[in-house]
Motif scaffolding. Structure first.
Motif, mmCIF file in Angstrom:
data_model
loop_
_atom_site.group_PDB
_atom_site.id
_atom_site.type_symbol
_atom_site.label_atom_id
_atom_site.label_comp_id
_atom_site.label_asym_id
_atom_site.label_seq_id
_atom_site.Cartn_x
_atom_site.Cartn_y
_atom_site.Cartn_z
ATOM 1 N N SER A 57 -1.128 -9.667 14.387
ATOM 2 C CA SER A 57 -1.899 -8.794 13.626
ATOM 3 C C SER A 57 -1.605 -7.513 14.370
ATOM 4 C CB SER A 57 -3.151 -8.909 13.108
ATOM 5 O OG SER A 57 -4.094 -8.929 14.142
ATOM 6 N N THR A 99 -5.558 -4.123 18.400
ATOM 7 C CA THR A 99 -5.191 -3.743 17.007
ATOM 8 C C THR A 99 -4.589 -2.520 16.766
ATOM 9 O OG1 THR A 99 -7.148 -3.016 15.949
ATOM 10 C CG2 THR A 99 -7.121 -5.357 16.285
ATOM 11 N N ALA A 152 -8.372 -11.585 12.479
ATOM 12 C CA ALA A 152 -6.948 -10.967 12.832
ATOM 13 C C ALA A 152 -6.219 -11.662 13.597
ATOM 14 C CB ALA A 152 -7.725 -9.762 13.867
#
Length: 381
Positions: A152, A204, A335
């Motif tokens: 992700s 991220t 995630a």
């Protein structure tokens, strides 16, 4: 009251005397059977063969039934009967005695001093097991081979997923058949539980939503339960009662269950309870694998105890790629996105192999084949 006590005492001593007497009678019967066998062997050494079958089979063959001969004595008696019938030219009775002997003592060894007639008779019968049944259990460790990375995060170069082998166990039941000397083929059914851990810092691309976030620490554990149908070739090298061996095989694997659990630390903590990956079609149910192994068998009379190490290699990707984004809890709370991967496995097992016998006279065609093989072996020597 006194009469009741006297009656009870008499009854008690009566039962005790009966039990002792019955035990003495059993010992006497055992002694009588042992004496008969010893007498029959003395008669054989003296050349008096005609009376031996009647002596051993007296009282309707009671000595061959439960409570008569011990197992060792029964083997001696059947062998003696086979010799007596051979020397008396009673072919059918000699063959019947050999069948009884092989049922009592499969793979009965012959000594160099045995008469050649007995060896010829034994050569007509199958003394090897018709097949064997094996069972083993053990522990394993699962190693992950990533064949395609997904996540992700956007900055892939800064993220490294670490896979750690977990401890599982397996059990296997096999049916074994000898094709030629020392080469066996096995088929069976197995069950395996495999486990591995996954951890990484997930940097991220959600900077707009979480401006202070620089990473998410993801920690997950996947556990798989599989039913396996293996087909195995095993070659052994006998060294007395110890037989080192090597195996090669293929296995059709069916995934019964696959669960994942863990946590994510970072801007906010998330816990993932046990989640079934099969419910969202994220794992393949049917797969295959291939393996190689080394082991050693220790002969225990006609059976075997074994120790085996095996390395099992997955045949294809276990992840259903088109469904890797199916679960929102994995995708948003953790995630996490699955890599494409192959699961390999190192196992250590302990087992027991039981030999199944059914003595049988060879057909004429089979006898010719065996006779030709023995002649060839003698020429090679």
């Amino acid at each position: 009251m006194m009469m009741k006590r006297v009656t009870s005492t008499v009854l008690f001593f009566g039962i005790l005397i009966f039990w002792v007497n019955d035990d003495l009678c059993a010992q006497q019967r055992q002694l009588n059977c042992t004496q008969k066998l010893n007498q029959a062997e003395d008669m054989f050494d003296a050349g008096n063969l005609s009376g031996i079958p009647k002596l051993l089979n007296s009282d309707k063959g009671r000595c061959f039934n439960k409570g008569g001969f011990s197992k060792e004595e029964k083997i001696r008696a059947y062998r003696l009967m086979a010799l007596v019938h051979l020397f008396n030219d009673n072919g059918p009775e000699a063959e019947e005695a050999v069948i009884d002997l092989l049922n009592a003592d499969p793979e009965h060894p012959l000594s160099p001093d045995d008469p050649i007639e007995l060896k010829y008779l034994f050569d007509k019968y199958r003394s090897e097991p018709i097949f064997r049944i094996g069972g083993k259990v053990g522990v394993n460790q699962t190693f992950v081979k990533s064949i395609g990375e997904f996540g992700s995060y956007s900055n892939e170069g800064e993220v490294s997923k670490e896979f750690k082998a977990g401890l599982g166990f397996q059990a296997e039941l096999t049916f074994e058949y000898t094709i030629v000397d020392n080469l066996e083929v096995l088929a069976g059914f197995g069950f395996a539980v495999s486990k591995y851990d996954l951890s990484y810092n997930n940097v991220t691309s959600l900077g707009d939503v979480y401006p202070d976030a620089i990473s998410f620490a993801v920690s997950l554990t996947e556990t798989q339960n599989q039913a396996k149908v293996p087909l195995i070739a095993r070659y052994g090298y006998p060294m007395g009662n110890t037989i080192p061996y090597a195996t090669l095989g293929l296995s059709l694997d069916y995934l019964l269950n696959s669960t994942i659990s863990g946590s994510r630390l970072g801007t906010s903590t998330r816990q993932l309870p046990s989640l079934s990956l099969l419910d969202d079609n994220m794992r393949k149910k049917v797969n295959w694998s291939y393996f190689a192994g080394l082991g050693v068998k220790f002969k225990n009379k006609t059976d075997f105890i074994l120790v085996e190490a095996r390395y099992n290699m997955g045949g294809s990707n276990t992840v259903r790629s088109r469904y890797r984004y199916n679960n929102e809890k994995l995708l948003f709370d953790m995630a996490h996105v699955d890599d494409d991967k192959i699961l390999n496995n190192l196992s250590l097992s302990f087992g027991y192999i039981k030999s199944i016998y059914k003595p049988k006279k060879y057909s004429g065609k089979k006898l010719e084949k065996l006779s030709g093989k023995k002649k060839k072996n003698k020429l090679d020597e």
